[in-house]
Design an enzyme around this catalytic site. Structure first.
Site, PDB file in Angstrom:
ATOM      1  N   HIS B  58       0.841  -1.071   0.006  1.00  0.00           N
ATOM      2  CA  HIS B  58       0.172  -0.080   0.007  1.00  0.00           C
ATOM      3  C   HIS B  58       0.958   1.291  -0.009  1.00  0.00           C
ATOM      4  O   HIS B  58       0.379   2.549   0.359  1.00  0.00           O
ATOM      5  CB  HIS B  58      -0.896   0.029   1.243  1.00  0.00           C
ATOM      6  N   ASP B 111      -4.516  -6.637  12.052  1.00  0.00           N
ATOM      7  CA  ASP B 111      -4.172  -5.391  12.563  1.00  0.00           C
ATOM      8  C   ASP B 111      -4.508  -4.912  14.020  1.00  0.00           C
ATOM      9  O   ASP B 111      -3.776  -4.579  14.707  1.00  0.00           O
ATOM     10  CB  ASP B 111      -4.442  -4.395  11.748  1.00  0.00           C
ATOM     11  N   HIS B 220      -6.829  -5.380  -0.331  1.00  0.00           N
ATOM     12  CA  HIS B 220      -6.189  -6.337  -0.292  1.00  0.00           C
ATOM     13  C   HIS B 220      -6.384  -7.393  -1.351  1.00  0.00           C
ATOM     14  O   HIS B 220      -5.936  -8.832  -1.178  1.00  0.00           O
ATOM     15  CB  HIS B 220      -6.081  -7.256   1.081  1.00  0.00           C
TER      16      HIS B 220
END
Lengths: 206, 335
Positions: B58, B111, B220
């Site tokens: 990213h 995360d 993703h």
């Protein structure tokens, strides 16, 4: 000593943990738990007290063990270490307090509740049972209860954790993480009462 | 097979970090084992360190946003995978200010858990820590799961405003309040006309029929829930702006991010932004600040996202924070 017993249980249960995690998970939990305990055990200095050995194992699991369950078990061990360091003379109370605080930390981080089919479904009901008892703790009974709670996860439809993406297909297989923390109670029972071995289930047959 | 230009060994993320840190050596330094990127200089007015992180692929998010006026540290995972808690923990210890550290986390399970474990460790060490969760993707608004909206491009806006606020000496609680307010007033939607190249197989992450687009694609490589015939850009932007505004409180001024997903050219993104500004104008919303470029790609996916942050009626000084000086590898404004 405690971590050595936990390692012995994880070695004995390795094939079953792998089988359960392959059926409902990604298959690496048996390796992660065994290899984590091997690595932790090798780093514990000779003659270490309970606080030192659990702290050493906690740091190893938090820093080095892969997957999600490994570092979560690190949080559990870290809380036990802190409680044991704070009250070295009252081991039973310290361990229960440490496990309770560690379970709360695991739930803060992982956001799993009882019934979601995670390792919380072993920890929470086992600790509820311990808090209800007065006087010295019967760790053999606690280990037997922990293993029963862990096996009962086979009846839970996963909402969180390793098996959540396969849903009802996980039914019939216990949660590998729940079995993995039940083995810690098995180790605690032997640690507190070496004579209890014959009264405990065989970890290889869970 | 159109493979990505990665080194052949498995450590292509580490090679990229090394290349990045060498290129930007006047702004950042790279820490290895565990890997994190740290700003060379810290604003002495800062009382709280800002740390963000997430999967790689990213870029420039997040490493390109480390520096004066923005992040103190960034923690990269493998491609599209969460960083390990130890990376977050050690980056946070390094970046923590006298009033602790703030984690800016995109809403993904991995995360959340890994930043959460790190936060438990930091608290154990006596370091105050709090979290701002970014969950802006309206395409994931009504899924049946409990995971909530994904975090995507709005992370850039949250990091910019929090960075400027941190530079003013804002404390941890007030930063959390600001970050949550900005996140709650930021929404995004993404589309793609072609998949990214899978870093695993070297092939497109998914197949798309000619003249069709994924509407609501993830960053993703997750497919959207809808594949639709490709409308003209003017109509597509109208629909995207409607979907974003439908999930925001009403307002008259907004910050806008038009973000390329990796395989989209600047001339395309400026086409998009011109349409977005006019579409917002027709709905009574003026653009008070904008950012157009490739800020949160999904490797080389051909597509773009539109993020709108609706300003408060009294602005809440957000435009001043947006315009405040910043000097990172990829975002640079002089005061």
């Amino acid at each position: 000593m405690l971590i050595g017993l936990y390692l012995a249980a994880a070695e004995a249960a390795h094939a079953r943990l792998t089988e359960y995690d392959q059926a409902a998970g990604d298959g690496d939990f048996g390796d992660n738990l065994r290899d984590g305990l091997r690595g932790a055990h090798a780093r514990i200095p000779d003659g270490a007290d309970l606080a030192t050995e659990t702290e050493t194992a906690a740091t190893y699991f938090l820093d080095e063990v892969g997957g999600t369950s490994g570092p979560l078990i690190g949080l559990l061990l870290r809380s036990v270490a802190s409680a044991a360091a704070a009250s070295p003379s009252d081991v039973d109370a310290a361990v229960v307090r440490g496990l309770t605080e560690g379970t709360a930390a695991i739930q803060r981080v992982g956001e799993a509740r009882v019934g979601d089919r995670t390792l919380v479904d072993c920890l929470a009901p086992t600790l509820d049972g311990l808090r209800g008892t007065a006087g010295p703790i019967d760790w053999t009974a606690a280990a037997t209860a922990a293993l029963a709670h862990a096996r009962a996860t086979a009846d839970l439809t996963p909402r969180m954790g390793r098996a959540s993406y396969i849903g009802k297909r996980a039914l019939g297989t216990p949660d590998a993480g729940a079995i993995g923390v039940a083995l810690f109670f098995w180790a605690l029972a032997l640690y507190r009462d070496p004579a209890s071995r014959d009264a405990l289930p065989d970890p290889a047959a869970l | 097979m159109a493979e990505l230009f990665f080194v052949t060994k498995a450590e292509y993320v580490d090679r990229a970090l090394r290349g990045f840190a060498r290129d930007q050596r006047d702004i950042v330094r790279l820490h290895t084992a565990p890997a994190y990127v740290r700003a060379l200089a810290t604003n002495p007015a800062r009382r709280v360190g800002l740390v963000a992180g997430g999967g790689s692929g990213h870029e420039p998010m997040h490493v390109g946003l480390v520096g004066a006026g923005m992040l103190d540290a960034a923690v990269p995972g493998r491609v599209f995978a969460s960083p390990h808690n130890r990376q977050v923990y050690e980056a946070s210890r390094s970046a923590a200010g006298p009033e602790g550290v703030l984690h800016i986390v995109k809403n993904y399970t991995g995360d959340r858990i890994n930043f959460g474990i790190a936060a438990e460790r930091l608290r154990h060490d006596g370091i105050p820590v709090a979290r701002v969760l970014v969950d802006d993707d309206v395409a994931t608004e009504s899924t049946q799961t409990a995971t909530g909206r994904r975090g995507t491009g709005a992370t850039i806006v949250v990091e910019k405003l929090l960075g400027a606020a941190a530079d003013r000496g804002t404390g941890l609680d007030a930063l959390v309040e600001l970050g949550r307010a900005v996140a709650s007033r930021s929404r995004s939607i993404a589309v793609a006309s072609a998949a990214h190249t899978s870093h695993v197989t070297g092939r497109p992450g998914f197949e798309l029929a000619p003249n069709h687009i994924e509407y609501g694609v993830g960053i993703h490589g997750e497919r959207a829930r809808q594949t639709i015939p490709r409308p003209p850009l003017e109509d597509l932007v109208e629909r995207m702006v409607d979907d974003v505004l439908a999930n925001l409180p009403a307002g008259t001024r907004a910050l806008v991010l038009v973000n390329g997903l990796g395989g989209t050219t600047a001339i395309e993104l400026y086409n998009v932004f011109a349409e977005v500004e006019e579409a917002l104008g027709r709905r009574g919303v003026a653009v008070a600040g904008s950012l157009v470029g490739t800020w949160t790609p999904a490797l080389d996916m051909k597509g773009f996202s539109v993020t709108v942050t609706m300003l408060l009626p009294d602005d809440g000084a957000w435009t001043a924070l947006w315009d405040a000086p910043v000097w990172t590898a990829t975002l640079r404004k002089r005061g």
